[in-house]
Design a protein around this motif. Structure first.
Motif, mmCIF file in Angstrom:
data_model
loop_
_atom_site.group_PDB
_atom_site.id
_atom_site.type_symbol
_atom_site.label_atom_id
_atom_site.label_comp_id
_atom_site.label_asym_id
_atom_site.label_seq_id
_atom_site.Cartn_x
_atom_site.Cartn_y
_atom_site.Cartn_z
ATOM 1 N N PHE A 1 0.811 -1.220 0.000
ATOM 2 C CA PHE A 1 0.000 0.000 0.000
ATOM 3 C C PHE A 1 0.845 1.271 0.000
ATOM 4 C CE2 PHE A 1 -3.235 -2.961 1.711
ATOM 5 C CZ PHE A 1 -4.271 -2.676 0.831
ATOM 6 N N ALA B 1 -6.301 4.562 -1.210
ATOM 7 C CA ALA B 1 -7.088 3.393 -0.816
ATOM 8 C C ALA B 1 -8.099 3.743 0.270
ATOM 9 C CB ALA B 1 -6.168 2.271 -0.338
ATOM 10 N N ARG C 1 -8.252 -4.439 -1.885
ATOM 11 C CA ARG C 1 -8.245 -3.137 -1.217
ATOM 12 C C ARG C 1 -9.490 -3.026 -0.347
ATOM 13 N NH1 ARG C 1 -7.778 0.821 -6.084
ATOM 14 N NH2 ARG C 1 -6.257 -0.743 -6.733
#
Length: 270
Positions: free
Chosen positions: A19, A26, A230
């Motif tokens: 990430f 996200a 996600r």
């Protein structure tokens, strides 16, 4: 999916390196999809500080446009080579300081090669003792080991129960977990047509015993199997669950989110 729904992703590894560079994006996407809260399980002691910093000061902290992030701390059975005896002492200190809402991700994984069953069992029991000592729920990882896990939980009888993440057992095992005070986590796996048994369980088990999850960046849904998962995809898990159960998305979102809040001791205002 209605973005006014209040979803709780009960299992998301937002602290993972994958990430880096788009974590802020996200979280924004998750919020727009209706995700209001996310539970982050720790897997190794070396990453606990990073996870805690993320929960304390997430991107966009204080903004209504970001979900609330909640920490759990534990030692995952798939990383036995990274766990040291002193990490248990550190976990005890952090739990005593109130740094986590749950102990996890912990468990048994007899699917991986050279899985060191005895060492996994010993580490699991040490962490279950800490959960009982500090009156915390646990987040369980269980693969090819449900019978061993249930035997262990019968001995420990944790007052706060916990969540069986990415549940993959039988209906009989599901009922026993529920009787022991556990919620069952369902995520991207139910989006695959071939997962007939799991989809049937998602459709038939009592909603009061279920929670939704992504396990992001892992366990992607069928339509996104070639990219990292996600947190926003918990909304897509809700879509599948709605189709399987024939219930309204609002009822499923409200009940599963309330299930996580109740387990973690969060008020409806959190």
């Amino acid at each position: 999916m209605d973005a006014d729904l209040e979803l709780f992703d009960s299992h998301c590894h937002l602290d993972f390196d994958v990430f880096d560079g788009w974590r802020d994006q996200a979280l924004q996407q998750a919020r727009r999809a209706g995700v209001r809260q996310i539970l982050l399980p720790g897997v190794t002691a070396e990453h606990w500080p990073r996870l805690l910093r993320l929960c304390q000061c997430p991107p966009g902290a204080g903004s209504v446009h970001y979900p609330l992030l909640h920490p759990a701390l534990g030692m995952h059975p798939c990383f036995m080579h990274r766990h040291l005896p002193e990490h248990l002492d550190e976990l005890r200190r952090r739990l005593a300081a109130g740094e986590a809402l749950a102990v996890g991700e912990i468990g048994l994984d007899f699917f991986i090669a050279d899985h060191q069953a005895q060492a996994q069992q010993a580490l699991l029991e040490q962490q279950l003792r800490l959960a009982r000592q500090f009156d915390l729920p646990v987040l369980l990882h269980v693969r090819k080991a449900h019978d061993a896990m249930l035997k262990t939980l019968r001995r420990f009888r944790l007052p706060r129960g916990g969540i069986v993440h990415a549940f993959s057992g039988s209906e009989q095992q599901a009922r026993i977990y529920i009787d022991l005070g556990f919620k069952l986590g369902f995520g991207g796996a139910i989006s695959y047509d071939r997962a007939t048994r799991l989809r049937q369980l998602a459709a038939s088990l009592p909603l009061e015993s279920l929670v939704l999850e992504t396990d992001a960046p892992d366990m992607p849904l069928s339509d996104w199997r070639n990219e990292p998962n996600r947190p926003q995809r918990v909304a897509d898990v809700l879509v599948v669950m709605t189709r399987l159960r024939g219930e309204s998305p609002g009822d499923i979102a409200a009940t599963t989110s309330a299930n996580v809040r109740q387990l973690l001791g969060l008020s409806d205002r959190n």
